[in-house]
Scaffold this motif. Structure first.
Motif, PDB file in Angstrom:
ATOM      1  N   SER A   1      11.661 -10.569   0.042  1.00  0.00           N
ATOM      2  CA  SER A   1      12.611  -9.340   0.568  1.00  0.00           C
ATOM      3  C   SER A   1      12.351  -8.193  -0.586  1.00  0.00           C
ATOM      4  N   LEU A   2      11.930  -7.235  -0.084  1.00  0.00           N
ATOM      5  CA  LEU A   2      11.506  -5.712  -0.989  1.00  0.00           C
ATOM      6  C   LEU A   2      12.511  -4.636  -0.634  1.00  0.00           C
ATOM      7  N   SER A   3      12.865  -3.671  -1.797  1.00  0.00           N
ATOM      8  CA  SER A   3      13.663  -2.551  -1.457  1.00  0.00           C
ATOM      9  C   SER A   3      12.654  -1.851  -0.898  1.00  0.00           C
ATOM     10  N   GLN A   4      13.288  -0.504  -0.303  1.00  0.00           N
ATOM     11  CA  GLN A   4      12.562   0.410   0.286  1.00  0.00           C
ATOM     12  C   GLN A   4      11.383   0.912  -0.863  1.00  0.00           C
ATOM     13  N   THR A   5      12.029   1.172  -2.010  1.00  0.00           N
ATOM     14  CA  THR A   5      11.080   1.814  -2.869  1.00  0.00           C
ATOM     15  C   THR A   5       9.924   0.612  -3.348  1.00  0.00           C
ATOM     16  N   ASP A   6      10.205  -0.484  -3.337  1.00  0.00           N
ATOM     17  CA  ASP A   6       9.259  -1.319  -3.693  1.00  0.00           C
ATOM     18  C   ASP A   6       8.001  -1.553  -2.531  1.00  0.00           C
ATOM     19  N   LEU A   7       8.613  -1.281  -1.151  1.00  0.00           N
ATOM     20  CA  LEU A   7       7.735  -1.545  -0.155  1.00  0.00           C
ATOM     21  C   LEU A   7       7.061  -0.195  -0.065  1.00  0.00           C
TER      22      LEU A   7
ATOM     23  N   PRO B   1      13.066  -5.169   8.792  1.00  0.00           N
ATOM     24  CA  PRO B   1      14.082  -4.595   8.466  1.00  0.00           C
ATOM     25  C   PRO B   1      15.320  -5.339   8.407  1.00  0.00           C
TER      26      PRO B   1
ATOM     27  N   GLY C   1      19.173  -3.153   4.584  1.00  0.00           N
ATOM     28  CA  GLY C   1      18.737  -2.142   3.642  1.00  0.00           C
ATOM     29  C   GLY C   1      17.597  -2.593   2.846  1.00  0.00           C
ATOM     30  N   SER C   2      17.102  -3.531   3.261  1.00  0.00           N
ATOM     31  CA  SER C   2      15.559  -3.966   2.397  1.00  0.00           C
ATOM     32  C   SER C   2      14.658  -4.367   3.438  1.00  0.00           C
ATOM     33  N   PHE C   3      13.533  -4.863   3.230  1.00  0.00           N
ATOM     34  CA  PHE C   3      12.410  -5.307   4.222  1.00  0.00           C
ATOM     35  C   PHE C   3      12.189  -6.683   3.992  1.00  0.00           C
TER      36      PHE C   3
END
Length: 67
Positions: free
Chosen positions: A51-57, A31, A34-36
């Motif tokens: 790097s992925l947003s929470q929605t994409d992850l 983390p 605010g992203s992963f």
């Protein structure tokens, strides 16, 4: 987005406990702001990092779970 090497090396990488210590064929997540970050565990610091947003992850994990 591919992440720069400094962020990659400072990240707190985590691998699923389901993969065990003897299975290098996994992805690791970290983390960050605010992203992963996502990388290939068998390549470690040599892996490309995305790097992925929470929605994409969440979408990625759902898709992987259905594969």
């Amino acid at each position: 987005m591919i992440v720069n090497q400094e962020i990659h090396q400072r990240a707190d990488w985590r691998k699923s406990t389901r993969s065990g210590d003897s299975n290098p064929n996994c992805v690791e997540l970290a983390p960050v702001a605010g992203s992963f970050l996502v990388r290939d565990s068998k390549l470690s610091d040599e892996s490309p990092v995305f790097s992925l947003s929470q929605t994409d992850l969440t979408g990625l994990l759902r898709t992987a779970g259905n594969a």
